[in-house]
Design an enzyme around this catalytic site. Structure first.
Site, PDB file in Angstrom:
ATOM      1  N   GLY A 105      63.834  29.973  25.587  1.00  0.00           N
ATOM      2  CA  GLY A 105      64.005  30.652  24.303  1.00  0.00           C
ATOM      3  C   GLY A 105      62.693  30.864  23.565  1.00  0.00           C
ATOM      4  O   GLY A 105      62.650  31.592  22.569  1.00  0.00           O
ATOM      5  N   THR A 123      59.983  32.554  24.301  1.00  0.00           N
ATOM      6  CA  THR A 123      59.455  33.924  24.300  1.00  0.00           C
ATOM      7  C   THR A 123      60.146  34.773  23.238  1.00  0.00           C
ATOM      8  O   THR A 123      59.491  35.343  22.359  1.00  0.00           O
ATOM      9  CB  THR A 123      59.632  34.567  25.695  1.00  0.00           C
ATOM     10  OG1 THR A 123      58.974  33.741  26.655  1.00  0.00           O
ATOM     11  CG2 THR A 123      59.021  35.955  25.730  1.00  0.00           C
ATOM     12  N   GLY A 178      60.030  42.556  32.872  1.00  0.00           N
ATOM     13  CA  GLY A 178      61.357  42.229  33.392  1.00  0.00           C
ATOM     14  C   GLY A 178      62.501  43.058  32.838  1.00  0.00           C
ATOM     15  O   GLY A 178      63.510  43.245  33.497  1.00  0.00           O
ATOM     16  N   GLU A 193      65.669  42.150  26.214  1.00  0.00           N
ATOM     17  CA  GLU A 193      65.002  41.177  27.090  1.00  0.00           C
ATOM     18  C   GLU A 193      65.851  40.958  28.340  1.00  0.00           C
ATOM     19  O   GLU A 193      67.079  41.093  28.314  1.00  0.00           O
ATOM     20  CB  GLU A 193      64.788  39.874  26.290  1.00  0.00           C
ATOM     21  CG  GLU A 193      64.186  38.726  27.053  1.00  0.00           C
ATOM     22  CD  GLU A 193      62.796  38.977  27.606  1.00  0.00           C
ATOM     23  OE1 GLU A 193      62.624  40.001  28.301  1.00  0.00           O
ATOM     24  OE2 GLU A 193      61.902  38.144  27.414  1.00  0.00           O
ATOM     25  N   ARG A 245      61.767  42.989  42.026  1.00  0.00           N
ATOM     26  CA  ARG A 245      62.221  43.610  40.780  1.00  0.00           C
ATOM     27  C   ARG A 245      63.189  44.757  41.055  1.00  0.00           C
ATOM     28  O   ARG A 245      64.065  45.045  40.246  1.00  0.00           O
ATOM     29  CB  ARG A 245      61.031  44.163  39.984  1.00  0.00           C
ATOM     30  CG  ARG A 245      60.125  43.113  39.380  1.00  0.00           C
ATOM     31  CD  ARG A 245      59.243  43.745  38.298  1.00  0.00           C
ATOM     32  NE  ARG A 245      58.092  42.937  37.971  1.00  0.00           N
ATOM     33  CZ  ARG A 245      58.092  41.937  37.085  1.00  0.00           C
ATOM     34  NH1 ARG A 245      59.209  41.615  36.459  1.00  0.00           N
ATOM     35  NH2 ARG A 245      57.001  41.254  36.837  1.00  0.00           N
ATOM     36  N   ASP A 278      65.503  31.972  28.562  1.00  0.00           N
ATOM     37  CA  ASP A 278      65.466  30.727  29.333  1.00  0.00           C
ATOM     38  C   ASP A 278      65.293  29.573  28.343  1.00  0.00           C
ATOM     39  O   ASP A 278      66.262  29.154  27.714  1.00  0.00           O
ATOM     40  CB  ASP A 278      64.306  30.839  30.330  1.00  0.00           C
ATOM     41  CG  ASP A 278      64.341  29.795  31.423  1.00  0.00           C
ATOM     42  OD1 ASP A 278      64.348  28.602  31.087  1.00  0.00           O
ATOM     43  OD2 ASP A 278      64.353  30.145  32.612  1.00  0.00           O
TER      44      ASP A 278
HETATM   45  P1  XMP Z   1      61.613  31.594  27.957  1.00  0.00           P
HETATM   46  O1  XMP Z   1      61.600  30.249  28.638  1.00  0.00           O
HETATM   47  O2  XMP Z   1      60.466  31.763  27.009  1.00  0.00           O
HETATM   48  O3  XMP Z   1      61.361  32.541  29.187  1.00  0.00           O
HETATM   49  O4  XMP Z   1      62.957  31.888  27.348  1.00  0.00           O
HETATM   50  C1  XMP Z   1      61.629  33.859  29.166  1.00  0.00           C
HETATM   51  C2  XMP Z   1      60.788  34.563  30.183  1.00  0.00           C
HETATM   52  O5  XMP Z   1      60.540  33.771  31.354  1.00  0.00           O
HETATM   53  C3  XMP Z   1      60.785  34.508  32.507  1.00  0.00           C
HETATM   54  N1  XMP Z   1      61.897  33.887  33.235  1.00  0.00           N
HETATM   55  C4  XMP Z   1      62.358  34.280  34.439  1.00  0.00           C
HETATM   56  N2  XMP Z   1      61.940  35.253  35.276  1.00  0.00           N
HETATM   57  N3  XMP Z   1      63.630  34.656  36.814  1.00  0.00           N
HETATM   58  C5  XMP Z   1      62.586  35.428  36.468  1.00  0.00           C
HETATM   59  O6  XMP Z   1      62.236  36.311  37.245  1.00  0.00           O
HETATM   60  C6  XMP Z   1      64.096  33.654  36.040  1.00  0.00           C
HETATM   61  O7  XMP Z   1      65.065  32.983  36.404  1.00  0.00           O
HETATM   62  C7  XMP Z   1      63.419  33.460  34.780  1.00  0.00           C
HETATM   63  N4  XMP Z   1      63.613  32.569  33.759  1.00  0.00           N
HETATM   64  C8  XMP Z   1      62.647  32.881  32.839  1.00  0.00           C
HETATM   65  C9  XMP Z   1      61.103  35.893  32.062  1.00  0.00           C
HETATM   66  O8  XMP Z   1      59.918  36.642  32.121  1.00  0.00           O
HETATM   67  C10 XMP Z   1      61.536  35.782  30.644  1.00  0.00           C
HETATM   68  O9  XMP Z   1      61.164  36.883  29.865  1.00  0.00           O
HETATM   69 MG    MG Z   2      60.722  38.805  30.623  1.00  0.00          MG
END
Ligand code: XMP
Ligand code: MG
Length: 363
Positions: free
Chosen positions: A141, A143, A80, A135, A201, A139
């Site tokens: 957090g 990851t 991403g 990054e 993308r 979201d």
């Molecule tokens: P966390 O929840 O771990 O998630 O913070 C981070 C990863 O989740 C993916 N992600 C998204 N991908 N649209 C996307 O295309 C979104 O709205 C979205 N929210 C989370 C993304 O890979 C990110 O690195």
């Molecule tokens: Mg990502």
């Protein structure tokens, strides 16, 4: 890339064999021009921090430019972040090495249990190095929390996070974001690297992904502020990345291809207070404020033709020259330096600039 069940459904990762649903409509959340403007601002801040501070908040380079053989390591999270990373790094002037890693969730089914596995590891060794994690979106957090812990565990000298998007309302673990592009609503977004089932993308903007049949839930974001233009063709510039004017004036005005900045002192735009740390800290901050003001008009220090520097004590002249020289690099604009009896807010140094606008960057 762990997603909750709902997010997994929306992301198209719930069932890999099914075609992702076509969006009924794509609501543009952040247009391409706004992305470009913000990326330039972030790059300016990152450049200033790693160049002026020698990276990582001080440390062994002692404010000297970063040596070529020991560059900052930018780490992108696949896939991403690649569009954002490519645009951001093209604007950096500090030496930088690039590496990537990729994460995956432990369990199948998209349940977010906060467990994140490294699918593709770094190629470079990071012990003793300054690392900037890049990054696309934070979201829950989980990851970035996992990756940041890993990078620190490997002995990086400093680790900072640059995230384009921040879904603050979805956060489940605390993550400090050093360089944040935009705070966004709790909606699933695609474009500029972000996907839905590996699609979208390559959209040049960020859009809200919308499942077919679902109503468009949220109203469009207000358009970004544009610089005001007066009848005489003057444009008045403002950026939140530099302190707001503390009187009836603008941070900068452009007219006929020239940009005139107001004087900047070492005020922190976040607090409105002078930064602690005396002359050097104030000079760094004033220069960073100017960099942000220049960036808001589409230019940089290399476009400056004339600077005026006011210092309360001319004994600070050598220290000023060192910091000023770092900011300007090889560029040598004209300059006047004046000892002033007093400066606004008790500042020790104030600087204003005249710069040439780049073609197409305002009036
Ligand atoms: P966390 O929840 O771990 O998630 O913070 C981070 C990863 O989740 C993916 N992600 C998204 N991908 N649209 C996307 O295309 C979104 O709205 C979205 N929210 C989370 C993304 O890979 C990110 O690195
Ligand atoms: Mg990502």
């Amino acid at each position: 890339m762990q997603l909750g069940r709902e997010a997994a459904r929306r992301s198209g990762k719930e069932d890999r064999h099914r075609e992702p649903m076509e969006p009924a409509a794509m609501r543009v959340l952040i247009p391409a021009a706004e992305l470009a403007r913000r990326v330039a601002e972030l790059a300016g801040r990152i450049d200033a921090d790693y160049r002026l501070a020698g990276g990582g908040g001080g440390g062994r380079h002692g404010g000297r430019p970063r040596p070529q053989e020991d560059p900052l390591i930018a780490v992108g999270v696949l896939k991403g972040s690649v569009f954002f990373l490519a645009d951001l790094l093209r604007r950096l002037r500090v030496p930088v090495a690039v590496d990537f890693l990729q994460t995956a969730s432990y369990g199948a089914g998209g349940e977010h249990r906060g467990e994140v596995r490294i699918r593709k590891d770094l190629d470079l060794a990071i012990r003793g190095r300054d690392v900037l994690l890049i990054e696309d979106i934070v979201d829950t957090g989980f990851t970035v929390r996992t990756i940041l812990d890993l990078l620190r565990h490997r002995g990086a000298r400093s680790v900072r996070l640059c995230a384009l998007l921040d879904k603050t309302a979805a956060r489940q673990v605390e993550v400090p974001i050093d360089y944040r592009g935009f705070a966004i609503e709790n909606v699933f977004v695609v474009g500029y690297g972000l996907d839905h089932g590996e699609r979208y993308r390559n959209l040049p903007y960020i859009a809200v992904w919308q499942a077919e049949g679902e109503p468009l839930a949220t109203p469009a974001a207000p358009p970004p502020p544009t610089p005001e233009r007066s009848m005489s063709g003057m444009q008045f510039h403002h950026t939140d990345q530099a302190p707001a004017a503390i009187g009836p004036y603008s941070q900068a005005v452009s007219v006929d291809g020239w940009l005139y900045t107001s004087g900047q002192v070492g005020l922190d735009p976040a607090t409105g207070e002078l930064v602690a740390g005396g002359f050097e800290a104030q000079a760094r901050r004033a220069l960073e404020n100017l960099r942000q003001v220049l960036a808001s008009a589409g230019c940089g220090f290399s476009d400056v033709v004339k600077a005026t520097v006011y210092v309360v004590d001319l004994a600070d002249f050598p220290r000023l020259n060192a910091l000023y020289g770092e900011a300007m690099g090889e560029h040598r604009p004209a300059r006047s330096t004046v000892q002033a009896a007093a400066l606004p807010r008790g500042a020790l140094v104030e600087i204003d600039l005249v710069a040439r606008l780049r073609p197409g960057a305002g009036s």
